[in-house]
Each structure stands twice: as structure tokens, then as C-alpha cells.
Design an enzyme around this catalytic site. Structure first.
Site, PDB file in Angstrom:
ATOM      1  N   GLU A  82      34.782  42.909  35.274  1.00  0.00           N
ATOM      2  CA  GLU A  82      33.419  42.368  35.386  1.00  0.00           C
ATOM      3  C   GLU A  82      32.388  43.444  35.723  1.00  0.00           C
ATOM      4  O   GLU A  82      32.486  44.110  36.758  1.00  0.00           O
ATOM      5  CB  GLU A  82      33.379  41.267  36.458  1.00  0.00           C
ATOM      6  N   LYS A 261      33.729  32.948  45.243  1.00  0.00           N
ATOM      7  CA  LYS A 261      34.081  33.732  44.039  1.00  0.00           C
ATOM      8  C   LYS A 261      33.448  35.118  44.149  1.00  0.00           C
ATOM      9  O   LYS A 261      34.062  36.131  43.814  1.00  0.00           O
ATOM     10  CB  LYS A 261      33.602  32.993  42.786  1.00  0.00           C
ATOM     11  N   ASP A 277      49.484  41.520  45.388  1.00  0.00           N
ATOM     12  CA  ASP A 277      49.565  40.232  44.697  1.00  0.00           C
ATOM     13  C   ASP A 277      48.231  39.486  44.829  1.00  0.00           C
ATOM     14  O   ASP A 277      47.917  38.945  45.894  1.00  0.00           O
ATOM     15  CB  ASP A 277      50.724  39.447  45.346  1.00  0.00           C
ATOM     16  N   HIS A 375      22.794  42.365  37.060  1.00  0.00           N
ATOM     17  CA  HIS A 375      24.075  42.070  36.412  1.00  0.00           C
ATOM     18  C   HIS A 375      23.952  42.212  34.901  1.00  0.00           C
ATOM     19  O   HIS A 375      24.769  42.882  34.267  1.00  0.00           O
ATOM     20  CB  HIS A 375      24.523  40.657  36.789  1.00  0.00           C
TER      21      HIS A 375
HETATM   22  C1  HMG Z   1      23.592  45.894  40.343  1.00  0.00           C
HETATM   23  C2  HMG Z   1      22.714  46.224  41.546  1.00  0.00           C
HETATM   24  C3  HMG Z   1      23.515  47.050  42.547  1.00  0.00           C
HETATM   25  C4  HMG Z   1      21.513  47.037  41.057  1.00  0.00           C
HETATM   26  O1  HMG Z   1      20.605  47.129  42.109  1.00  0.00           O
HETATM   27  P1  HMG Z   1      19.311  48.043  42.049  1.00  0.00           P
HETATM   28  O2  HMG Z   1      18.490  47.739  43.227  1.00  0.00           O
HETATM   29  O3  HMG Z   1      18.709  47.951  40.701  1.00  0.00           O
HETATM   30  O4  HMG Z   1      19.983  49.445  42.182  1.00  0.00           O
HETATM   31  P2  HMG Z   1      19.364  50.876  42.388  1.00  0.00           P
HETATM   32  O5  HMG Z   1      19.174  51.482  41.031  1.00  0.00           O
HETATM   33  O6  HMG Z   1      18.222  50.874  43.346  1.00  0.00           O
HETATM   34  O7  HMG Z   1      20.626  51.593  43.102  1.00  0.00           O
HETATM   35  C5  HMG Z   1      21.037  51.245  44.416  1.00  0.00           C
HETATM   36  C6  HMG Z   1      22.511  51.600  44.573  1.00  0.00           C
HETATM   37  O8  HMG Z   1      23.310  50.661  43.836  1.00  0.00           O
HETATM   38  C7  HMG Z   1      24.423  51.356  43.251  1.00  0.00           C
HETATM   39  N1  HMG Z   1      24.263  51.309  41.780  1.00  0.00           N
HETATM   40  C8  HMG Z   1      23.161  50.981  41.072  1.00  0.00           C
HETATM   41  N2  HMG Z   1      23.412  51.019  39.755  1.00  0.00           N
HETATM   42  C9  HMG Z   1      24.704  51.379  39.625  1.00  0.00           C
HETATM   43  C10 HMG Z   1      25.548  51.584  38.505  1.00  0.00           C
HETATM   44  N3  HMG Z   1      25.122  51.442  37.252  1.00  0.00           N
HETATM   45  N4  HMG Z   1      26.809  51.929  38.734  1.00  0.00           N
HETATM   46  C11 HMG Z   1      27.279  52.093  39.996  1.00  0.00           C
HETATM   47  N5  HMG Z   1      26.519  51.914  41.093  1.00  0.00           N
HETATM   48  C12 HMG Z   1      25.248  51.554  40.915  1.00  0.00           C
HETATM   49  C13 HMG Z   1      24.355  52.779  43.759  1.00  0.00           C
HETATM   50  O9  HMG Z   1      25.101  52.894  44.951  1.00  0.00           O
HETATM   51  C14 HMG Z   1      22.891  52.948  44.023  1.00  0.00           C
HETATM   52  O10 HMG Z   1      22.597  53.912  44.989  1.00  0.00           O
HETATM   53  P3  HMG Z   1      22.307  55.455  44.523  1.00  0.00           P
HETATM   54  O11 HMG Z   1      23.611  56.007  44.046  1.00  0.00           O
HETATM   55  O12 HMG Z   1      21.294  55.415  43.440  1.00  0.00           O
HETATM   56  O13 HMG Z   1      21.848  56.103  45.790  1.00  0.00           O
HETATM   57  C15 HMG Z   1      22.162  44.925  42.245  1.00  0.00           C
HETATM   58  O14 HMG Z   1      21.362  44.244  41.324  1.00  0.00           O
HETATM   59  C16 HMG Z   1      23.243  44.015  42.760  1.00  0.00           C
HETATM   60  O15 HMG Z   1      23.837  44.240  43.795  1.00  0.00           O
HETATM   61  N6  HMG Z   1      23.455  42.884  42.047  1.00  0.00           N
HETATM   62  C17 HMG Z   1      24.498  41.916  42.377  1.00  0.00           C
HETATM   63  C18 HMG Z   1      25.508  41.975  41.285  1.00  0.00           C
HETATM   64  C19 HMG Z   1      26.716  41.118  41.522  1.00  0.00           C
HETATM   65  O16 HMG Z   1      26.931  40.526  42.555  1.00  0.00           O
HETATM   66  N7  HMG Z   1      27.534  41.071  40.510  1.00  0.00           N
HETATM   67  C20 HMG Z   1      28.724  40.292  40.505  1.00  0.00           C
HETATM   68  C21 HMG Z   1      28.759  39.489  39.246  1.00  0.00           C
HETATM   69  S1  HMG Z   1      27.895  37.957  39.464  1.00  0.00           S
HETATM   70  C22 HMG Z   1      29.145  36.991  40.183  1.00  0.00           C
HETATM   71  O17 HMG Z   1      30.220  36.915  39.648  1.00  0.00           O
HETATM   72  C23 HMG Z   1      29.060  36.509  41.606  1.00  0.00           C
HETATM   73  C24 HMG Z   1      28.019  35.507  42.031  1.00  0.00           C
HETATM   74  C25 HMG Z   1      26.667  36.135  41.930  1.00  0.00           C
HETATM   75  O18 HMG Z   1      28.036  34.328  41.263  1.00  0.00           O
HETATM   76  C26 HMG Z   1      28.387  35.201  43.479  1.00  0.00           C
HETATM   77  C27 HMG Z   1      27.496  34.199  44.161  1.00  0.00           C
HETATM   78  O19 HMG Z   1      26.914  33.327  43.467  1.00  0.00           O
HETATM   79  O20 HMG Z   1      27.396  34.271  45.422  1.00  0.00           O
HETATM   80  N1  NAI Z   2      54.216  32.924  47.165  1.00  0.00           N
HETATM   81  C1  NAI Z   2      54.167  34.271  47.102  1.00  0.00           C
HETATM   82  O1  NAI Z   2      53.161  34.873  47.461  1.00  0.00           O
HETATM   83  C2  NAI Z   2      55.347  35.031  46.581  1.00  0.00           C
HETATM   84  C3  NAI Z   2      55.231  36.389  46.364  1.00  0.00           C
HETATM   85  N2  NAI Z   2      56.316  37.147  45.950  1.00  0.00           N
HETATM   86  C4  NAI Z   2      56.247  38.589  45.693  1.00  0.00           C
HETATM   87  O2  NAI Z   2      56.903  39.279  46.763  1.00  0.00           O
HETATM   88  C5  NAI Z   2      56.560  40.661  46.729  1.00  0.00           C
HETATM   89  C6  NAI Z   2      56.365  41.195  48.126  1.00  0.00           C
HETATM   90  O3  NAI Z   2      57.517  41.005  48.893  1.00  0.00           O
HETATM   91  P1  NAI Z   2      57.905  41.995  50.082  1.00  0.00           P
HETATM   92  O4  NAI Z   2      58.814  41.268  51.003  1.00  0.00           O
HETATM   93  O5  NAI Z   2      56.673  42.572  50.674  1.00  0.00           O
HETATM   94  O6  NAI Z   2      58.618  43.175  49.303  1.00  0.00           O
HETATM   95  P2  NAI Z   2      60.047  43.867  49.385  1.00  0.00           P
HETATM   96  O7  NAI Z   2      61.146  42.911  49.639  1.00  0.00           O
HETATM   97  O8  NAI Z   2      60.111  44.723  48.178  1.00  0.00           O
HETATM   98  O9  NAI Z   2      59.861  44.832  50.651  1.00  0.00           O
HETATM   99  C7  NAI Z   2      59.971  44.368  51.959  1.00  0.00           C
HETATM  100  C8  NAI Z   2      61.139  45.037  52.648  1.00  0.00           C
HETATM  101  O10 NAI Z   2      60.896  46.426  52.764  1.00  0.00           O
HETATM  102  C9  NAI Z   2      61.590  46.913  53.906  1.00  0.00           C
HETATM  103  N3  NAI Z   2      60.670  47.866  54.576  1.00  0.00           N
HETATM  104  C10 NAI Z   2      60.750  49.214  54.512  1.00  0.00           C
HETATM  105  N4  NAI Z   2      59.753  49.787  55.205  1.00  0.00           N
HETATM  106  C11 NAI Z   2      59.011  48.791  55.715  1.00  0.00           C
HETATM  107  C12 NAI Z   2      57.825  48.754  56.513  1.00  0.00           C
HETATM  108  N5  NAI Z   2      57.211  49.866  56.941  1.00  0.00           N
HETATM  109  N6  NAI Z   2      57.310  47.551  56.837  1.00  0.00           N
HETATM  110  C13 NAI Z   2      57.894  46.421  56.411  1.00  0.00           C
HETATM  111  N7  NAI Z   2      59.017  46.385  55.673  1.00  0.00           N
HETATM  112  C14 NAI Z   2      59.581  47.562  55.312  1.00  0.00           C
HETATM  113  C15 NAI Z   2      61.996  45.723  54.753  1.00  0.00           C
HETATM  114  O11 NAI Z   2      63.392  45.593  54.683  1.00  0.00           O
HETATM  115  C16 NAI Z   2      61.316  44.541  54.059  1.00  0.00           C
HETATM  116  O12 NAI Z   2      62.099  43.372  54.074  1.00  0.00           O
HETATM  117  C17 NAI Z   2      55.323  40.741  45.889  1.00  0.00           C
HETATM  118  O13 NAI Z   2      55.671  41.311  44.637  1.00  0.00           O
HETATM  119  C18 NAI Z   2      54.915  39.284  45.680  1.00  0.00           C
HETATM  120  O14 NAI Z   2      54.231  39.138  44.455  1.00  0.00           O
HETATM  121  C19 NAI Z   2      57.555  36.581  45.800  1.00  0.00           C
HETATM  122  C20 NAI Z   2      57.722  35.231  45.989  1.00  0.00           C
HETATM  123  C21 NAI Z   2      56.634  34.342  46.355  1.00  0.00           C
END
Ligand code: HMG
Ligand code: NAI
Length: 422
Positions: A82, A261, A277, A375
């Protein structure tokens, strides 16, 4: 000291941005190559990750800049289809820096595994028997994962609930509460739930049906807060407009869904980038949003005594640094290195901070100029590319579509023909 604050990062070339990220994170040459290599995930690796593989599927990875969280600078890798999401995150993080950035914390790394026990006539009596055996249950579960226990994790508690009046009557549900440390923990806790079930049947006299973790990970919450001065927002009326927008989400699930969202725009992109995940985090987030009985926003927005805007977020964050795809997918591994996080708790904090800022950016724009300028300005690039434009012509078409507020593929095609004739 590494600083993630950039001006005009987006104006650099892809190679220059990668170089900045590599320098920021101190990546090795190999890691830099992996990040720019579309074939980093080899067919063989892909074939070992999932089933029936016929190919691989790429998405853009960008980095959100300017994040200061708990006094530490982060570049946050994000994988998303997006436009404007990464720009919005970077923009919001820049604004948050003025007041010290974002402050994040977490409630620990305890996951719940559920065991459904059926055919228990005396569910309340059986519940007490399960609780009596808490230590024996915990000890037997811990024996199943010596690695986790050795590292300091394992079962921390056992709970039992009588779930009343389901469509099949009352049932007993046992919860294993397991500290899974740096693992997301699904496999770890599912193994325990399956392994302990015969013992649960023995204790309760019931029949165990499901044995699986709960994604409503209420003991694994990530939290973040940030403050924005009214001056930086353009005045107190903007603070009020953002709070009005929040009130809308608080009162109306149709709006709350979109509000959340917007939060997940950031979180899911970063969760995906690190090979975690996305479905686990998303289901946890939306279930937590409904925990009061009605669907609510995951963030809050208020005005403090100075008239400044203060925001918070709290949501389950079942993410890990070991297990799943995090240690398999080469680009996910490189993404974790860019983040430079040291624990799953810190990873969750970064994601919560990102979610809060993503929400702030979207709602600020919605409550002021509207989302379309920012956007659609960025979305126009997609539209021009779909129409077949490239290079300078693409840039010229984007400019025209945005200034004329006609961001449509047919119009881009019309403009392309015009430029081709020239
Ligand atoms: C898009 C901006 C940031 C522009 O905003 P702006 O004021 O036109 O930006 P600007 O040109 O003044 O730049 C400000 C800063 O924005 C960044 N920036 C600016 N342009 C870029 C670019 N091209 N690529 C990367 N970064 C960018 C960058 O950090 C920049 O700082 P600088 O580097 O210039 O010092 C602003 O309009 C904004 O924040 N819009 C919101 C957009 C958004 O939320 N999009 C998500 C999709 S919509 C959605 O799915 C969610 C929603 C909206 O439905 C959620 C809800 O309803 O709550
Ligand atoms: N409902 C859900 O969300 C479900 C998710 N999954 C999947 O399960 C996966 C994740 O499972 P995990 O148990 O995390 O993975 P995993 O089983 O690969 O790793 C966990 C194991 O790593 C070992 N381990 C080694 N170093 C560790 C540390 N520093 N801290 C903790 N454990 C350490 C431990 O024995 C631990 O049991 C993901 O791929 C996920 O998508 C699977 C079933 C259901």
C-alpha cells in the site's frame, strides 16, 4: 550514536537508501546483498517453508525513518503493497521526536494455550481438581520443552474456567500460561497442550477436544504513548479535530474498524517484514479491540492540561525472534538486524509504537486536509505504472493526474498516448 532522523530520505535512489540502512544497522556485505536480491529466498527454501510451492512472490520492503522509541533510534523495515503507509509512518515519527519520541513498554511474554474438556457433568468440581494439580501439570509441561525452561521460560500458571451455556452446554477450559520468552510460542505451547491432555482427562474424567493456543494474548501486551504539541499540529483546533475523530471511532464500530485498519497498516507491514505471523497479531488485535463486548479503537487520543495531544495504544503482540519464518527467511533475518532489537518484548514495543504513529498520521490527515492529497499523490505512481508509463514520463503523468485530481488508469493511458506522440 545512531540517529534514524532523515530529511528527504525518500529522495535518495534505492541503492543510496540501502547504503544508509546498512550503515545505520552495521549490516554485513552479505546482509546488504540479501536485502537487494530478489532471489534471496531460494526455490528450495520456499519449498521447505510451505506446501505445493510453484514460485515465489515479491513485495516492496521499505524502511520507516525517524523513529525514536524509549530514547533509541530505529529504522523500521516494512513490507506492504500500500502506497503512503511508510511515508505516513516516517512523517508521524518525525513529529513525535519533538517531544522525546515514543515511549513503549510490554507486559511480558506469556502465551495462553487452551485445552477444551468435554463430557464433564461436574465442571465446577473438575475445575477445582485441575487447580489442585497446577504444579504437577506445570512440571509435566515443562519437561516437554527443556530448552525453553533452561532459558528461563516455561509454564508460569495453570487456570481453569467453566464456559457456561455454549450451544452444546457447559464445558471446562484449561489455560496453560507459558512464558515463551523470545519465541512467538505457538508451536511450543501447542506441544504442551497436546502432551498434557491425557493427564487432564485423568484428573477431570472428561474428554479433551481442542488443544491450541489462544491468539487473544492478554498476557503479552505491548503499549506505547506519545505527545504532540498543539503548535506542531497547527493549533489547538487540530488537537480537537483529532479527538473528535477518536470519539467517532470510540462510539461507532464502523469507524473503529477503519481506525484500527490504519493502525494495522503499520504493524502488519513490520510483522511481515520480520517473518512473523501477521494473522496471529491481527486476530489478537481485533479480539482485544472487542474485549469489552463491543468493538473499540486500539488507541486513545486525549488533550493534556497544556492543550497538547497525547495518544496511547495497547494490544496483544505475539511476535518472536526465534521460530517460525524469522530464522528461515533471509530477508526477514536482515530486517530483524536493521531493527537491532534484542528481545521479543522489544520487538513488540517497536510494533506498538509504529501502530500508534501510523494511526496518528492517518487521523491527523483525515481530521484536517483529508487523506486523498497525500495518499493519492503516492498512489498515482501505481496508477501510472499500471498504464504502462516509465521513467520521466511516469513522473510527468503523476504530476498531471495529482494536480488535476484525476488519478485514474484510463486518464493515465490517455496522458501516456499524448506523451508518446510528442
Ligand atoms: C503522505 C504524507 C506523509 C505526506 O505529507 P506531507 O505533509 O505532504 O509531506 P511533506 O512533503 O511535508 O514531508 C513530511 C515528511 O513525510 C515523509 N514523506 C513525505 N513524502 C514521502 C515520500 N514520498 N516517501 C517517503 N516519505 C515521505 C518524510 O519523512 C517527510 O519528511 P522529510 O524527509 O521531507 O523531512 C501525509 O499526507 C500522510 O501522512 N498521509 C496519511 C497517509 C496514510 O495514512 N496512508 C495510509 C493509507 S490510507 C488507509 O489505509 C488508512 C486509513 C486512512 O483509512 C485509516 C483511518 O481511516 O484511520
Ligand atoms: N494460532 C496460531 O497463531 C498458530 C501459529 N503457529 C505458528 O507457530 C510458529 C511459531 O511457533 P514457535 O513456538 O514460536 O516456534 P518454534 O517451535 O519454531 O520455536 C520455539 C522453540 O524454540 C526454542 N527456543 C530456543 N531459543 C529460544 C528463546 N530464546 N526463547 C524461546 N524459545 C527458544 C524453544 O524450545 C521453543 O519451544 C509460527 O510460524 C506461527 O505461524 C502454529 C500454530 C497455530
Amino acid at each position: 550514536m545512531k540517529i534514524s532522523e532523515y530529511k528527504g530520505f525518500y529522495k535518495l535512489s534505492i541503492e543510496e537508501r540501502l547504503k544508509e540502512a546498512v550503515e545505520f544497522a552495521g549490516l554485513t556485505n552479505e546482509e546488504a546483498i540479501v536485502l537487494s536480491d530478489p532471489n534471496a529466498l531460494t526455490p528450495d527454501m520456499a519449498d521447505h517453508m510451505v506446501e505445493n510451492v510453484i514460485g515465489r512472490y515479491s513485495l516492496p520492503m521499505g524502511v520507516a525513518v525517524n523513529f525514536l522509541i524509549n530514547g533509541k533510534d530505529y529504522l523500521i523495515p516494512m513490507v506492504t503493497e500500500e502506497p503512503s503507509v511508510i511515508a505516513a509512518a516516517s512523517n508521524g515519527a518525525k513529529m513525535a521526536r519533538e517531544n522525546g519520541g515514543i515511549f513503549a513498554s510490554n507486559s511480558g511474554t506469556v502465551m495462553i494455550s487452551q485445552i477444551q474438556v468435554l463430557d464433564v457433568e461436574d465442571a465446577n468440581y473438575a475445575r477445582i481438581k485441575v487447580l489442585e494439580n497446577r504444579k504437577a501439570i506445570a512440571d509435566r509441561c515443562n519437561e516437554m520443552d527443556p530448552v525453553l525452561v533452561k532459558l528461563g521460560g516455561g509454564v508460569v500458571d495453570v487456570e481453569a474456567r467453566v464456559v457456561e451455556s455454549s450451544i452444546i452446554g457447559d464445558m471446562l477450559v484449561v489455560h496453560l500460561k507459558v512464558n515463551t520468552l523470545d519465541a512467538m510460542g505457538a508451536n511450543a505451547v501447542n506441544t504442551m497442550a497436546e502432551g498434557i491432555s491425557p493427564f487432564i482427562e485423568e484428573i477431570t474424567g472428561g474428554r479433551v477436544n481442542l488443544r491450541i493456543l489462544s491468539n487473544l494474548a492478554i498476557f503479552r501486551l505491548a503499549r506505547a504513548r506519545a505527545r504532540f504539541s498543539k503548535e506542531s499540529l497547527g493549533g489547538e483546533h487540530v488537537v480537537d479535530a483529532i479527538i473528535d475523530a477518536y470519539a467517532f471511532a470510540e462510539a461507532d464500530p464502523f469507524r473503529a474498524a477503519t481506525h484500527n485498519k490504519g493502525i494495522m497498516n503499520g504493524i502488519s507491514a513490520a510483522v511481515l517484514a520480520t517473518g512473523n505471523d501477521t494473522r496471529a497479531v491481527e486476530s489478537g488485535a481485533h479480539a482485544y479491540a472487542s474485549i469489552s463486548g463491543s468493538y473499540k479503537p486500539l488507541s486513545t487520543w486525549e488533550k493534556d492540561k497544556n492543550g497538547d495531544l497525547v495518544g496511547t495504544i495497547e494490544l496483544p503482540m505475539a511476535v518472536g525472534l526465534v521460530g517460525g519464518a524469522t530464522k528461515v527467511h533471509p530477508q526477514a533475518k536482515a530486517a530483524v538486524r536493521i531493527l537491532g532489537v534484542k528481545s521479543a518484548g522489544e520487538l513488540g514495543e517497536v510494533f506498538a509504537a509504529l501502530g500508534l504513529i501510523q494511526n496518528f498520521s492517518a487521523v491527523r490527515v483525515l481530521a484536517t486536509e483529508g487523506v486523498q492529497r497525500g495518499h493519492m499523490g503516492l498512489h498515482a505512481r501505481n496508477v501510472a505504472a499500471v498504464a504502462g508509463a516509465k521513467g520521466d514520463v511516469l513522473e510527468a503523468i503523476v504530476k498531471r493526474m495529482v494536480s488535476e485530481k484525476k488519478v485514474r488508469v484510463e486518464y493515465a493511458q490517455e496522458l501516456l498516448k499524448e506523451y508518446e506522440k510528442k
